[in-house]
Design a protein around this motif. Structure first.
Motif, PDB file in Angstrom:
ATOM      1  N   ASP A   1     -40.560  52.624  46.856  1.00 12.13           N
ATOM      2  CA  ASP A   1     -39.447  51.898  47.459  1.00 12.13           C
ATOM      3  C   ASP A   1     -39.425  50.422  47.048  1.00 12.13           C
ATOM      4  O   ASP A   1     -39.162  49.542  47.860  1.00 12.13           O
ATOM      5  CB  ASP A   1     -39.485  52.040  48.981  1.00 12.13           C
ATOM      6  N   MET A   2     -39.722  50.165  45.764  1.00 16.06           N
ATOM      7  CA  MET A   2     -39.697  48.800  45.269  1.00 16.06           C
ATOM      8  C   MET A   2     -38.282  48.441  44.824  1.00 16.06           C
ATOM      9  O   MET A   2     -37.526  49.294  44.382  1.00 16.06           O
ATOM     10  CB  MET A   2     -40.673  48.647  44.102  1.00 16.06           C
ATOM     11  N   SER A   3     -37.967  47.164  44.932  1.00 16.34           N
ATOM     12  CA  SER A   3     -36.652  46.678  44.508  1.00 16.34           C
ATOM     13  C   SER A   3     -36.608  46.575  42.985  1.00 16.34           C
ATOM     14  O   SER A   3     -37.639  46.606  42.305  1.00 16.34           O
ATOM     15  CB  SER A   3     -36.390  45.295  45.113  1.00 16.34           C
ATOM     16  N   TYR A   4     -35.393  46.415  42.456  1.00 20.22           N
ATOM     17  CA  TYR A   4     -35.236  46.239  41.015  1.00 20.22           C
ATOM     18  C   TYR A   4     -36.016  45.016  40.537  1.00 20.22           C
ATOM     19  O   TYR A   4     -36.625  45.030  39.473  1.00 20.22           O
ATOM     20  CB  TYR A   4     -33.760  46.088  40.644  1.00 20.22           C
ATOM     21  N   GLU A   5     -35.990  43.943  41.325  1.00 16.19           N
ATOM     22  CA  GLU A   5     -36.696  42.723  40.953  1.00 16.19           C
ATOM     23  C   GLU A   5     -38.194  42.959  40.896  1.00 16.19           C
ATOM     24  O   GLU A   5     -38.877  42.479  39.983  1.00 16.19           O
ATOM     25  CB  GLU A   5     -36.368  41.588  41.937  1.00 16.19           C
ATOM     26  N   GLU A   6     -38.736  43.690  41.874  1.00 22.49           N
ATOM     27  CA  GLU A   6     -40.172  43.974  41.883  1.00 22.49           C
ATOM     28  C   GLU A   6     -40.560  44.858  40.699  1.00 22.49           C
ATOM     29  O   GLU A   6     -41.581  44.632  40.048  1.00 22.49           O
ATOM     30  CB  GLU A   6     -40.574  44.641  43.197  1.00 22.49           C
ATOM     31  N   ILE A   7     -39.729  45.845  40.409  1.00 26.18           N
ATOM     32  CA  ILE A   7     -39.999  46.723  39.263  1.00 26.18           C
ATOM     33  C   ILE A   7     -39.926  45.913  37.974  1.00 26.18           C
ATOM     34  O   ILE A   7     -40.744  46.091  37.065  1.00 26.18           O
ATOM     35  CB  ILE A   7     -39.009  47.908  39.233  1.00 26.18           C
ATOM     36  N   ALA A   8     -38.973  44.995  37.901  1.00 26.08           N
ATOM     37  CA  ALA A   8     -38.828  44.154  36.714  1.00 26.08           C
ATOM     38  C   ALA A   8     -40.091  43.329  36.476  1.00 26.08           C
ATOM     39  O   ALA A   8     -40.533  43.170  35.333  1.00 26.08           O
ATOM     40  CB  ALA A   8     -37.610  43.241  36.862  1.00 26.08           C
ATOM     41  N   GLN A   9     -40.686  42.826  37.543  1.00 22.04           N
ATOM     42  CA  GLN A   9     -41.923  42.058  37.403  1.00 22.04           C
ATOM     43  C   GLN A   9     -43.044  42.936  36.851  1.00 22.04           C
ATOM     44  O   GLN A   9     -43.805  42.510  35.986  1.00 22.04           O
ATOM     45  CB  GLN A   9     -42.345  41.467  38.745  1.00 22.04           C
ATOM     46  N   VAL A  10     -43.135  44.157  37.357  1.00 18.11           N
ATOM     47  CA  VAL A  10     -44.183  45.070  36.910  1.00 18.11           C
ATOM     48  C   VAL A  10     -43.998  45.422  35.437  1.00 18.11           C
ATOM     49  O   VAL A  10     -44.954  45.421  34.662  1.00 18.11           O
ATOM     50  CB  VAL A  10     -44.196  46.359  37.765  1.00 18.11           C
ATOM     51  N   LEU A  11     -42.770  45.723  35.051  1.00 13.57           N
ATOM     52  CA  LEU A  11     -42.491  46.161  33.686  1.00 13.57           C
ATOM     53  C   LEU A  11     -42.266  44.996  32.726  1.00 13.57           C
ATOM     54  O   LEU A  11     -42.020  45.222  31.540  1.00 13.57           O
ATOM     55  CB  LEU A  11     -41.265  47.083  33.671  1.00 13.57           C
ATOM     56  N   ASP A  12     -42.327  43.775  33.253  1.00 12.62           N
ATOM     57  CA  ASP A  12     -42.085  42.581  32.451  1.00 12.62           C
ATOM     58  C   ASP A  12     -40.733  42.682  31.743  1.00 12.62           C
ATOM     59  O   ASP A  12     -40.628  42.606  30.516  1.00 12.62           O
ATOM     60  CB  ASP A  12     -43.212  42.372  31.434  1.00 12.62           C
ATOM     61  N   ALA A  13     -39.716  42.909  32.550  1.00 15.21           N
ATOM     62  CA  ALA A  13     -38.349  43.071  32.044  1.00 15.21           C
ATOM     63  C   ALA A  13     -37.397  42.418  33.038  1.00 15.21           C
ATOM     64  O   ALA A  13     -37.800  41.983  34.114  1.00 15.21           O
ATOM     65  CB  ALA A  13     -38.026  44.551  31.895  1.00 15.21           C
ATOM     66  N   SER A  14     -36.116  42.374  32.693  1.00 23.60           N
ATOM     67  CA  SER A  14     -35.126  41.823  33.615  1.00 23.60           C
ATOM     68  C   SER A  14     -34.714  42.894  34.616  1.00 23.60           C
ATOM     69  O   SER A  14     -34.845  44.099  34.349  1.00 23.60           O
ATOM     70  CB  SER A  14     -33.895  41.343  32.848  1.00 23.60           C
ATOM     71  N   SER A  15     -34.205  42.472  35.759  1.00 23.93           N
ATOM     72  CA  SER A  15     -33.747  43.447  36.754  1.00 23.93           C
ATOM     73  C   SER A  15     -32.540  44.222  36.225  1.00 23.93           C
ATOM     74  O   SER A  15     -32.348  45.385  36.579  1.00 23.93           O
ATOM     75  CB  SER A  15     -33.444  42.781  38.096  1.00 23.93           C
ATOM     76  N   ASN A  16     -31.734  43.602  35.348  1.00 31.64           N
ATOM     77  CA  ASN A  16     -30.622  44.322  34.719  1.00 31.64           C
ATOM     78  C   ASN A  16     -31.152  45.465  33.857  1.00 31.64           C
ATOM     79  O   ASN A  16     -30.607  46.558  33.856  1.00 31.64           O
ATOM     80  CB  ASN A  16     -29.758  43.390  33.881  1.00 31.64           C
ATOM     81  N   PHE A  17     -32.217  45.186  33.107  1.00 31.17           N
ATOM     82  CA  PHE A  17     -32.818  46.228  32.276  1.00 31.17           C
ATOM     83  C   PHE A  17     -33.345  47.363  33.147  1.00 31.17           C
ATOM     84  O   PHE A  17     -33.202  48.536  32.810  1.00 31.17           O
ATOM     85  CB  PHE A  17     -33.948  45.659  31.415  1.00 31.17           C
ATOM     86  N   VAL A  18     -33.948  47.015  34.280  1.00 27.32           N
ATOM     87  CA  VAL A  18     -34.455  48.036  35.201  1.00 27.32           C
ATOM     88  C   VAL A  18     -33.309  48.913  35.689  1.00 27.32           C
ATOM     89  O   VAL A  18     -33.437  50.134  35.756  1.00 27.32           O
ATOM     90  CB  VAL A  18     -35.213  47.400  36.387  1.00 27.32           C
ATOM     91  N   GLY A  19     -32.179  48.301  36.001  1.00 31.16           N
ATOM     92  CA  GLY A  19     -31.012  49.073  36.433  1.00 31.16           C
ATOM     93  C   GLY A  19     -30.563  50.051  35.362  1.00 31.16           C
ATOM     94  O   GLY A  19     -30.286  51.221  35.648  1.00 31.16           O
ATOM     95  N   VAL A  20     -30.517  49.592  34.124  1.00 32.54           N
ATOM     96  CA  VAL A  20     -30.124  50.460  33.010  1.00 32.54           C
ATOM     97  C   VAL A  20     -31.175  51.552  32.809  1.00 32.54           C
ATOM     98  O   VAL A  20     -30.846  52.722  32.610  1.00 32.54           O
ATOM     99  CB  VAL A  20     -29.920  49.634  31.718  1.00 32.54           C
ATOM    100  N   LEU A  21     -32.442  51.175  32.874  1.00 32.13           N
ATOM    101  CA  LEU A  21     -33.536  52.134  32.699  1.00 32.13           C
ATOM    102  C   LEU A  21     -33.463  53.232  33.758  1.00 32.13           C
ATOM    103  O   LEU A  21     -33.580  54.424  33.446  1.00 32.13           O
ATOM    104  CB  LEU A  21     -34.873  51.398  32.777  1.00 32.13           C
ATOM    105  N   LEU A  22     -33.247  52.845  35.004  1.00 36.16           N
ATOM    106  CA  LEU A  22     -33.148  53.833  36.086  1.00 36.16           C
ATOM    107  C   LEU A  22     -31.906  54.708  35.926  1.00 36.16           C
ATOM    108  O   LEU A  22     -31.968  55.917  36.170  1.00 36.16           O
ATOM    109  CB  LEU A  22     -33.148  53.140  37.451  1.00 36.16           C
TER     110      LEU A  22
END
Length: 183
Positions: A148-169
């Motif tokens: 239940d992590m946010s896009y921003e938290e996932i972005a920090q883990v993956l060293d990516a932008s939150s926009n990229f996380v949104g596209v990745l998901l």
């Protein structure tokens, strides 16, 4: 799991040196961290090793924990970073035999025998489809839907932008949908 305030209180006590408080944190959070690791790393043995290493890292970094923030996301971030590091190491070392791929069984609330069989088959299909995703997509799915992590938290883990996380998901969900529809 403990109430949010209780967990933060235990973390404050553990920061001040209470081994008993750290033990309570471990008892409450280890099963959750283990499940996250198992879903990300796809192996019970790897998840067991990772869980121990994550709690060691967290204990060593406990003075860095900001007691004004929730403890569980802080611990999940350490777990997610550890799993991501492990997945990157595997990629450098080559393929790993993941024939023993398992995810924790979800608890059913008194299903009929037919419902139990259908639910088990459905979980197996989802587990297999998630296991077929590339490492980055699988970790993003696990962090979003199991931790239940946010896009921003996932972005920090993956060293990516939150926009990229949104596209990745988005891409991962589409891939999962296609794979599940084809089965």
């Amino acid at each position: 799991m403990a109430a949010r305030g209780e967990l933060e209180g235990l973390a404050r006590l553990a920061r001040s040196g209470s081994a008993a408080a750290w033990g309570k944190i471990y008892v409450q959070m280890a099963p959750l961290v283990f499940r996250l690791c198992q879903r990300a790393l796809l192996s019970v043995e790897d998840a067991e090793d990772a869980t121990g290493e994550i709690f060691l890292k967290a204990r060593l970094r406990l003075q860095q924990y900001d007691t004004t923030r929730p403890f569980a996301p802080w611990l999940y971030r350490i777990a997610a970073n550890h799993c991501w590091d492990e997945l990157r190491k595997r990629r450098r070392l080559g393929p790993v035999d993941d024939a023993d791929t398992t995810l924790a069984e979800l608890e059913d609330q008194s299903p009929s025998p037919q419902e139990a069989v259908l639910a088990r088959e459905s979980r197996a299909r989802v587990r297999d489809a998630v296991g077929e995703l590339d490492d980055r997509s699988r970790l993003a799915i696990v962090l979003r839907y199991f931790a239940d992590m946010s896009y921003e938290e996932i972005a920090q883990v993956l060293d990516a932008s939150s926009n990229f996380v949104g596209v990745l998901l988005l891409r991962a969900r589409r891939t999962l949908r296609k794979r599940l529809e084809s089965r």
